[in-house]
Design a protein around this motif. Sequence first.
Motif, PDB file in Angstrom:
ATOM      1  N   ASP A  51      32.275  30.290  45.040  1.00  0.00           N
ATOM      2  CA  ASP A  51      33.721  30.054  44.960  1.00  0.00           C
ATOM      3  C   ASP A  51      34.425  31.269  44.351  1.00  0.00           C
ATOM      4  OD1 ASP A  51      33.607  27.481  46.037  1.00  0.00           O
ATOM      5  OD2 ASP A  51      33.374  26.514  44.085  1.00  0.00           O
ATOM      6  N   GLU A 110      26.209  19.951  53.769  1.00  0.00           N
ATOM      7  CA  GLU A 110      27.052  19.878  52.578  1.00  0.00           C
ATOM      8  C   GLU A 110      26.375  20.532  51.378  1.00  0.00           C
ATOM      9  OE1 GLU A 110      28.321  15.947  51.718  1.00  0.00           O
ATOM     10  OE2 GLU A 110      29.231  15.602  53.684  1.00  0.00           O
ATOM     11  N   SER A 114      30.485  27.660  49.890  1.00  0.00           N
ATOM     12  CA  SER A 114      31.701  27.391  49.132  1.00  0.00           C
ATOM     13  C   SER A 114      32.662  26.585  49.995  1.00  0.00           C
ATOM     14  CB  SER A 114      32.360  28.714  48.729  1.00  0.00           C
ATOM     15  OG  SER A 114      33.703  28.507  48.309  1.00  0.00           O
ATOM     16  N   THR A 115      33.192  25.493  49.438  1.00  0.00           N
ATOM     17  CA  THR A 115      34.158  24.697  50.194  1.00  0.00           C
ATOM     18  C   THR A 115      35.436  25.489  50.464  1.00  0.00           C
ATOM     19  OG1 THR A 115      34.975  23.727  48.127  1.00  0.00           O
ATOM     20  CG2 THR A 115      33.289  22.494  49.337  1.00  0.00           C
ATOM     21  N   SER A 116      35.693  26.496  49.648  1.00  0.00           N
ATOM     22  CA  SER A 116      36.856  27.356  49.885  1.00  0.00           C
ATOM     23  C   SER A 116      36.659  28.207  51.136  1.00  0.00           C
ATOM     24  CB  SER A 116      37.099  28.266  48.682  1.00  0.00           C
ATOM     25  OG  SER A 116      37.400  27.508  47.529  1.00  0.00           O
ATOM     26  N   THR A 118      35.066  27.362  53.824  1.00  0.00           N
ATOM     27  CA  THR A 118      35.207  26.530  55.022  1.00  0.00           C
ATOM     28  C   THR A 118      36.480  25.684  54.987  1.00  0.00           C
ATOM     29  OG1 THR A 118      33.853  24.791  54.014  1.00  0.00           O
ATOM     30  CG2 THR A 118      32.727  26.417  55.401  1.00  0.00           C
ATOM     31  N   GLY A 120      37.260  23.270  53.263  1.00  0.00           N
ATOM     32  CA  GLY A 120      36.976  21.860  53.112  1.00  0.00           C
ATOM     33  C   GLY A 120      36.619  21.138  54.398  1.00  0.00           C
ATOM     34  N   SER A 122      34.213  20.028  57.738  1.00  0.00           N
ATOM     35  CA  SER A 122      32.809  19.659  57.908  1.00  0.00           C
ATOM     36  C   SER A 122      32.078  20.642  58.811  1.00  0.00           C
ATOM     37  CB  SER A 122      32.699  18.252  58.502  1.00  0.00           C
ATOM     38  OG  SER A 122      33.299  18.216  59.799  1.00  0.00           O
TER      39      SER A 122
END
Length: 348
Positions: A51, A110, A114-116, A118, A120, A122
């Motif tokens: 992140d 999952e 980093s979710t940032s 993608t 957020g 899927s």
Amino acid sequence: MDTIRWSVDKNVDEIKGYPQIEKAADLLRNNEVVAIPTETVYGLGGNAKSDEAVKKIFQAKGRPSDNPLIIHIAEKEQLEEFVVEVPELAEKLMNQFWPGSLTIIFQQKEGILSTSATAGLSTVAVRMPDHPVALAVIKSSGLPIAAPSANRSGRPSPTTAQHVFEDLNGLIAGIVDGGSTGVGVESTVIDCTAAIPTILRPGGVTKEQIAKVIGDVRMDPALQNEKVKPKSPGMKYQHYAPDAPLFLVKGSKSFLQKLIDEKRQHGLRVGVLTTIEGESHVHADFVFTCGERKQLETVAVKLYEALRSFNTAGVDIIFSEMFPNEGVGDAIMNRLMKAAGHQIISEE
């Protein structure tokens, strides 16, 4: 921050041992961001698992946080770490076009990336660049590398290290200078999680080339209709724009010259983007000739250089000819339409 700049000869026999490569890889492992050359444009690379690193990419670019990043890998085996599965059609595309300027969207596992990176979602967009320097840096880092184009958000993408330096000097840790890029426009993005594979962004690999490999493929309707919500979040933003307003001109050369003359009579400096075939037909304060109309690949290579050149030329308004929506012309027109904010002046 002092931005370090290294030069690497992409033609050397063994590039991995270069100390510049190892220094760049070490910065990436320490969650710094480094610009690297690819065959399309220069990318701003950071650790896709971190992140902290991804935040630095967004900060340096001034990029909206809902605009996901493309993850770059050096070996297909890296997919196993963060992709749920590789569909059969995606496998065929990888075998034909990787390494190369094709980005494929997969379902992601999952908790790995980093979710940032993608945004957020899927899904995750992945490609393997066809550039020895990029591959060496990624391989040496041992990481999947998130890497959007290495420019300030909204500006024309960089095709040389100097372009990167002009936009991001003092904002990033380093720039690996591997010379000018080859393709000139970004990769094609195709969603292989859809029932029918869908091109979300046209680029260096054409729809026609893809169809020869997998058969049925469609274009995201938003690419032809700006009122349709694009499937790819980043496609809703204006990109590639020069400082002066850009207008696409649909019509004859005499109509284009009339537009030029009218603006010059009002005291404006006029820039024109044209091709070798059209150069002798226009007279303006600044004319950039970007390749041959009969060979659109040459136009793609020079497109971003052209858009940046108008800034240094100090023009007040820019007119550009339009190109056929076929082959790499899809990518050229996609970039020009975004740079112009969909502003078209038609003779009819």
